[in-house]
Design a protein around this motif. Structure first.
Motif: not given
Length: 842
Positions: A544-562
């Motif tokens: 999910v994180e990888k797919k979101l990072a490839k979307v246009d206009d997404v400038t920052a992305v981070s998971p909360l991984r426990n």
């Protein structure tokens, strides 16, 4: 005396009607709750028990305990153990079970089932005895699935259709090859079940070559206990645990009963409130009935009746009234229980089939509650009547309460109220969990104290309404005088409404304050435009994180991984984040150091740092789940909250030590900010998945508000019973008061007060009494809401008291409406009295 008591009940049946209704409503609530919860519980238990028909012994893997710096691991159930289990003497066959969350979308793209009840698993072999096929064939390969018949019917799927499915994020589009029937309790409760072949299920649920459970079926003539003993000998010790099918069914039954116990207790609390309010009506009714029969009771005493006989006669009347109310309440409660079950179905909550359950315990409780509550409430008026000397009763000397009794009452009220306020104020200075019991005790003491003091409070508060009542002329003046003529009766009538409004107001204040505090927390702590999570709270796939990072206009992305770890011999959960992006996505207040995450540098929330004695610059050793150790440095200490807390470190540092990565949430920021177009692009990138929520700050706030609104509406609905009972109390008091004042009303008519004036007088009296109860209830509710908020504030730094002025005005208007509606019948009755007959009345 027994015949006299029965005659009095029949003679005053119209006046006792409201009492019967009040008790009946409370008993109906109690019996309805018991019938409903028992019915639902038994239906689920029977449905669940059917699911264990194919299981004689279940084999599950054990966990090793966390020891020292080593994180305990779960042993694996492999194919070797499955084969060994199948060959154990006394075993007919063994099935390997794989399970996990699986969401199924209907043809409109919406989630089928209840989210958390959306399950997936494996169809074992070509013919799985657990899931008889109604249509089609068993699934084979990654692109095939079988679904349960109820889900197929609800969503309109048939064999050969393509269905959209999500396990942990990305959308799958397998073909439906089979439709099966099942006794699974989740499906019976409205959930869904999707089955893949074993290899596909193991891969999808992250368990390649492993099983969650091994179900062993006993051969003919072999008992479950004998099979279990054979399995324990054949399988590795301290690695697996065996449980018989009967034990599983019993455990599931206990779990269902336990889960229903909370609902049952909650509903019974509100039923208790309604009954408590009803006691005021009963006490009021019997007090006035006794007062009206003073001379009659005096004559009975004069001809030889003892005090005990007088008291018993009143209690016999109460017993008859209570019995009638209890029986009718029980019948109504059975109807309520059946109605609630039907309502659940109408609201989309599927309940397993089963009969309506009416246990002897339910019948006994309903009858005991109705009779005992009525008799207890009538005991004091009966005892008071028995203590009146015959001569005094003949001359009505007893009519007014003595100064001594009023002083004693006010003193007791002041002591209870003072003690209640003191305990509540002391509780507000305690820690959240420690202060709950003292605050509950203080609330009870204060309510009792205010109730005792209500006659004293009635005079000044009702006097404050005098300027308004003067506008209505003689009717207004008479209404004010009638309201304070009998302070005890006024107090008992107003107290019934006061209790309901106290609870409603207190809960509204708390809910509004919590909503504002959580909104404040979210806006203060989160700078991300969107937060992505699973609809049921399950973990997200790292894809999910990888797919979101490839979307246009997404400038920052981070998971909360426990991930679990061991620090100084204790288990501590780590939160993996994108170190370069987390600062752009959060706005957490830093107490010391810098908010820098990367390499071996981590940030720690204030509470964790305090408990471990860390500060900016401190170093500590962490032991990951793979057994490796690493020294980390505290770069900064931040102020955590309910949304974000714990030890944050870079995923690049954490991931090499994880065997299975999964995220609770993914936060992201876009160049254009939050917009409908951006949200659509993000959802399309994830396959328009119904199991995934893409929420901006507004969505988060609305979802929280929706939760609180739903909770409040449920509470309002439950507390409406207490308000209805209070309305009956006002009607009852006014009707009997009008009867008592028949002669007075006749004289008023004779000297010129017309029917409209009489109606206005009774209505204004009812309005004043209701508003008096409303003002007390709202005032107490605000105080309790503030006190509970102070307690919550010890756990929530952003807590802020919010007074819902608009809603409180609505509650006051509700109290006024109660007064006006309750006076309709008594006012009409007073106005229609025959003038001459009323004057001659005693």
């Amino acid at each position: 005396m027994f015949r006299t008591a029965l005659r009095n009940v029949l003679a005053h049946k119209a006046r006792l009607l409201m009492t019967v209704l009040a008790v009946m409503l409370g008993v109906a609530f109690v019996s309805g709750t018991l019938v409903f919860t028992n019915t639902i519980s038994e239906a689920y238990q029977k449905s669940s028990a059917k699911g264990f028909d194919q299981v004689d012994v279940a084999v599950t893997a054990q966990w090793d305990e966390d020891k020292g710096n080593t994180i305990g691991k779960r042993h694996e159930l492999t194919q070797t153990l499955l084969d060994r289990s199948a060959k154990v003497p006394g075993a007919s066959n063994a099935i390997g079970v794989v399970s996990g969350f699986t969401a199924i979308a209907d043809k409109d793209g919406k989630l089928v089932g209840g989210g958390f009840q959306s399950q997936g698993g494996n169809y074992y072999g070509s013919k799985d005895p657990r899931y008889p096929l109604a249509e089609g064939s068993a699934p084979k390969g990654a692109n095939q699935v079988a679904i349960d018949s109820e889900t197929a019917e609800r969503a309109g799927y048939k064999v050969g259709d393509t269905v959209r499915i999500s396990v942990d994020g990305p959308v799958l589009k397998p073909v439906v090859t089979g439709i099966f029937t099942t006794d699974d309790g989740n499906v019976a409760a409205g959930g869904s079940l999707a089955l893949f072949d074993t290899a596909t299920a193991q891969k999808l649920f992250g368990k390649p070559g492993r099983y969650d459970e091994i179900d062993v079926k006993a051969a003919s003539g072999t008992s479950q206990t004998a099979l279990r003993a054979a399995l324990e000998k054949a399988l590795p010790k301290n690695a697996v645990e065996t449980t018989t099918g009967q034990e599983l069914a019993d455990s599931q039954a206990r779990l269902i009963s336990s889960s229903m116990a909370g609902l049952k207790q909650g509903l019974l609390v509100f039923a208790g409130i309604a009954l408590f309010v009803g006691t005021f009506i009963i006490a009021n009714t019997f007090t006035m009935l006794v007062a009206q029969r003073t001379k009659e009771l005096a004559l009975l005493r004069a001809v030889g009746a003892s005090r005990r006989q007088i008291t018993r006669s009143v209690l016999v009347e109460a017993f008859v009234v209570g019995l009638v109310a209890a029986v009718t309440g029980l019948v109504a409660g059975i109807g309520i229980g059946a109605g609630l079950r039907s309502l659940m179905g109408a609201l989309g909550a599927t309940v397993p089939d089963g009969p309506l359950v009416i246990t002897p315990g339910t019948v006994g409780v309903a009858l005991a509650v109705g009779v005992l509550i009525t008799m207890l409430a009538a005991w004091l008026p009966g005892r008071r009547a028995a203590k009146i000397p015959p001569v005094a009763a003949m001359s009505s000397v007893h009519a007014k309460a003595t100064t001594k009794s009023l002083v004693l009452r006010n003193t007791l009220g002041a002591l209870f109220s003072g003690a209640g306020v003191a305990v509540i104020l002391a509780a507000t200075t305690m820690d959240g969990s420690d202060g709950q019991a003292p605050m509950g005790l203080g609330a009870v003491l204060l309510i009792i104290g205010v109730f005792i003091l209500t006659p004293l409070l009635s005079r000044p508060l009702i006097a404050a309404a005098a300027p308004v009542l003067r506008v209505f002329g003689v009717s207004g003046k008479l209404a004010r005088q009638n309201s304070v003529r009998n302070p005890r009766r006024t107090a008992a009538t107003a107290s019934a409404l006061m209790i309901g409004l106290t609870l409603i107001t207190g809960m509204t204040v708390m809910a509004g304050s919590l909503q504002k505090s959580i909104d404040k927390m979210a806006s203060a702590a989160v700078k991300a435009d969107y937060v992505v999570s699973m609809a049921n709270g399950n973990e997200l796939s790292p894809d999910v994180e990888k797919k979101l990072a490839k979307v246009d206009d997404v400038t920052a992305v981070s998971p909360l991984r426990n991930a679990p770890s061991r620090i100084d011999g204790e288990t501590e959960y780590l939160t993996g984040v994108n170190g370069s992006a987390i600062g752009k996505l959060t706005d957490l207040k830093v107490d010391s150091g810098t908010f820098a995450v990367g390499g071996t540098r981590v940030v720690v929330d204030r509470d964790t740092a305090k408990s471990r004695g860390w500060k900016a610059g401190s170093a500590f050793t962490v032991h990951y789940e793979d057994g490796r150790a690493q020294q980390l440095e505290v770069a900064g200490v931040y102020e955590g909250n309910e949304l974000i807390s714990g030890i944050m470190l870079d995923t690049a540092t954490l991931d090499p030590h994880l065997s299975d990565r999964s995220d609770m949430q993914v936060m992201l920021k876009t160049s254009g900010g939050a917009s409908d177009a951006t949200k659509d692009r993000l959802e399309k990138a994830l396959g328009t998945n119904p199991a995934i929520k893409v929420q901006d700050k507004k969505d988060l706030s609305e979802s929280i508000a929706q939760m609180f609104t739903l909770m409040l509406n449920m509470l309002y609905g439950l507390l409406a019973m207490a308000v209805i009972v209070a309305v009956l109390g006002v009607i009852n008091t006014l009707a009997m008061s009008v009867f008592e004042r028949s002669q007075e009303i006749g004289m008023l008519r004779a000297i010129g007060l017309d029917r409209k004036g009489i109606k206005r007088m009774v209505r204004l009296e009812s309005l004043v009494i209701s508003l008096f109860g409303g003002v007390l209830g709202i005032g107490l509710g605000v105080f309790f809401g503030w006190a509970a908020g102070e307690l919550l504030g010890t756990k929530m730094a952003t807590y802020e008291l919010v007074l819902p002025w608009a809603r409180m005005a609505v509650f006051l208007l509700l109290a006024a409406t109660v007064g006006i509606l309750a006076a309709l019948w008594p006012a009409r009755r007073a106005a229609r009295m025959n003038m001459l007959s009323a004057i001659k009345a005693e």
